[in-house]
Enzyme design. Structure first.
Site, short mmCIF file in Angstrom:
data_model
loop_
_atom_site.label_atom_id
_atom_site.label_comp_id
_atom_site.label_asym_id
_atom_site.label_seq_id
_atom_site.Cartn_x
_atom_site.Cartn_y
_atom_site.Cartn_z
N CYS A 38 0.38 -1.41 0.33
CA CYS A 38 0.25 0.15 -0.16
C CYS A 38 1.03 1.35 0.05
CB CYS A 38 -0.72 0.06 0.87
SG CYS A 38 -2.46 -1.26 1.06
N CYS A 78 15.45 7.47 -5.26
CA CYS A 78 13.85 6.48 -5.80
C CYS A 78 13.26 6.23 -3.93
CB CYS A 78 14.32 5.01 -5.60
SG CYS A 78 15.56 3.86 -3.91
#
Length: 471
Positions: free
Chosen positions: A247, A425
């Site tokens: 999630c 990232c």
């Protein structure tokens, strides 16, 4: 510790103490009324008028709307009252599931979780609230559930379910809800339900999609083909770890996970109220084919069902030749981390191939020509990004053909051959893989530095810019 943090902790401690005192009061009142309650269930007089009904007056009032449903009635309500359900995970699935179980009058509800409430939980985890941030999720959820229905019992399991603890916890309940979000937990909980003979209601949700399955129902012994399939029957092998999206990475819409949690509660109530659990001769065939319910929140017809096969003869957990036992599970002989391919933190670059966020800040503020390659998904990049960053998602980069003489399409045409490339990232793992691929492709052959920003955007927020939104 700041003054606000100190006050918040004091409030949480006071709330816990208040909950403890309320529970002691409830137990004291229950003890004083023990004789009355016992007689009421058998037709006791509460004053001068004999009480001849199987439920108390409060229960008739509280559950009035479901008592008149043919599938429940008084017999079903009595079964719910005697039942116990374990909800593993007090998050997006567990909160609505537990709320509807409590509302329906399930006699005992256990909650297991090792996490604390965070602000990012609140858009979907409805049992928690802003004033409970930092509080243990189990304590927060039980506080909410007790305010919803103070007439039932709650058990707190403040910790992660492990191979060593699964048996002792799960064996105390009639039915289990898997409301977790990790493959290792799913296989472990399913295996424990098989060897301890417990039905399992499983759900998952990601972005706008969800899955729901009732497994090991009826919970017949291993090797019995009339029992319900388990998680391993449906997914004999876990998905490769690089394809599993959490999630935190993929996102989740609150109502989607809420729908799946509510459906878990519905399936649990149906099982418990039916009277089939424990009925002699009850077989999987009596329920029709096993089904997987699929939900998609962004289409016109959001629900569809996929028919599943029954138990697999060769299933590791519930098959005929299964060697899985309560003892082997409890001993930790099954390595779920290894089975699911979960890898430790990525460390494939040498220290000299990485720079810190503060080092990159100095580079960005200077005049050195360079390229910052942000490999997060487009949605994350759209929330926040560093000035001048070029966004090429990680999976897109991995699919690109690489080799000597091949210039990537995303490379700015005016970038000097020796200009350094920095990769960033979300939290410093995918950037390492990209850095290694870029080096292997020959982009650093002219002495160009290629490296990543250690810790990614999470570290940038922590060390450089705390105002930057981070998802």
């Amino acid at each position: 510790m700041s003054a606000t943090e100190s006050l918040r902790l004091r409030i949480q401690a006071t709330e816990l103490e208040l909950d403890r005192l309320k529970e002691e009061l409830r137990q004291a009142e229950a003890a004083e009324a023990e004789d009355l309650d016992a007689e009421a269930s058998e037709g006791q007089p509460t004053d001068d008028t004999p009480w001849k009904w199987p439920l108390s007056a409060d229960e008739y009032e509280r559950y009035a709307r479901q008592l008149i449903i043919p599938q429940v009635g008084v017999p079903g309500q009595l079964r719910l009252k005697k039942a116990s359900v374990l909800v593993v995970g007090a998050g997006g699935l567990g909160c609505p599931a537990a709320a509807y179980l409590a509302g329906a009058g399930v006699g005992t509800i256990g909650l297991a979780d090792d996490d604390v409430v965070e602000v990012s939980n609140l858009h979907r985890q409805i049992a928690h609230s802003t004033d409970k941030v930092g509080m243990h999720k189990v304590d927060s959820a039980i506080q909410f559930l007790r305010s919803l229905n103070p007439t039932i019992a709650f058990r707190a399991h403040r910790g992660r379910i492990t191979s060593e603890t699964a048996g002792a916890i799960i064996s105390d309940y009639d039915l289990v809800l898997d409301c977790t979000d990790h493959p290792t937990s799913r296989y472990l909980i399913s295996d424990a339900c098989v060897v301890h003979g417990k039905p399992l209601v499983f759900a998952s949700a990601l972005q706008t999609h969800g899955q729901l399955m009732v497994m090991n129902y009826p919970p017949l012994p291993q090797g019995d083909p009339h029992g319900g399939p388990c998680y391993r029957c449906i997914f004999p092998k876990p998905s490769p770890p690089e394809t599993v999206t959490s999630c935190g990475e993929g996102g989740i819409l609150g109502p989607v996970v809420g729908v799946m949690g509510v459906l878990q509660a519905l399936e649990a109530i149906k099982i418990l109220a039916s009277g089939n659990l424990g009925r002699e001769g009850f077989k999987r065939e009596d329920l029709g084919p096993a089904q997987m319910l699929l939900f998609s929140g962004h289409v016109a017809a959001p629900f569809r069902s996929v028919r599943m096969a029954g138990r697999r003869k060769a299933c590791f957990a519930c098959g005929e030749a299964s060697g899985l036992t309560r003892e082997s599970l409890g001993s930790g002989s099954v390595d779920y981390i290894q089975f699911c391919g979960v890898v430790p933190a990525v460390e494939i670059l040498a220290p000299e191939e990485r720079i810190s966020p503060t080092q990159y800040r100095e580079i960005a503020e200077g005049s050195t020509k360079h390229l910052l390659l942000d490999v997060r998904q487009v949605e994350h990049f759209g929330v926040s990004s560093l000035d001048g960053a070029v966004n090429v998602p990680y999976r897109t980069l991995l699919r690109e053909e690489a080799g000597e003489g091949i210039v990537p399409a995303w490379m700015p045409p005016d970038l000097p051959a020796t200009a350094p490339i920095y990769v960033v990232c979300r939290q410093g793992e995918e950037s390492q893989y990209v850095t290694r691929k870029l080096k292997d492709s020959g982009l650093g052959r002219d002495g160009r530095f290629i490296g990543d920003i250690e810790g990614g955007m999470r570290a940038w927020k922590r060390d450089v810019d705390p105002t930057m939104p981070f998802t």
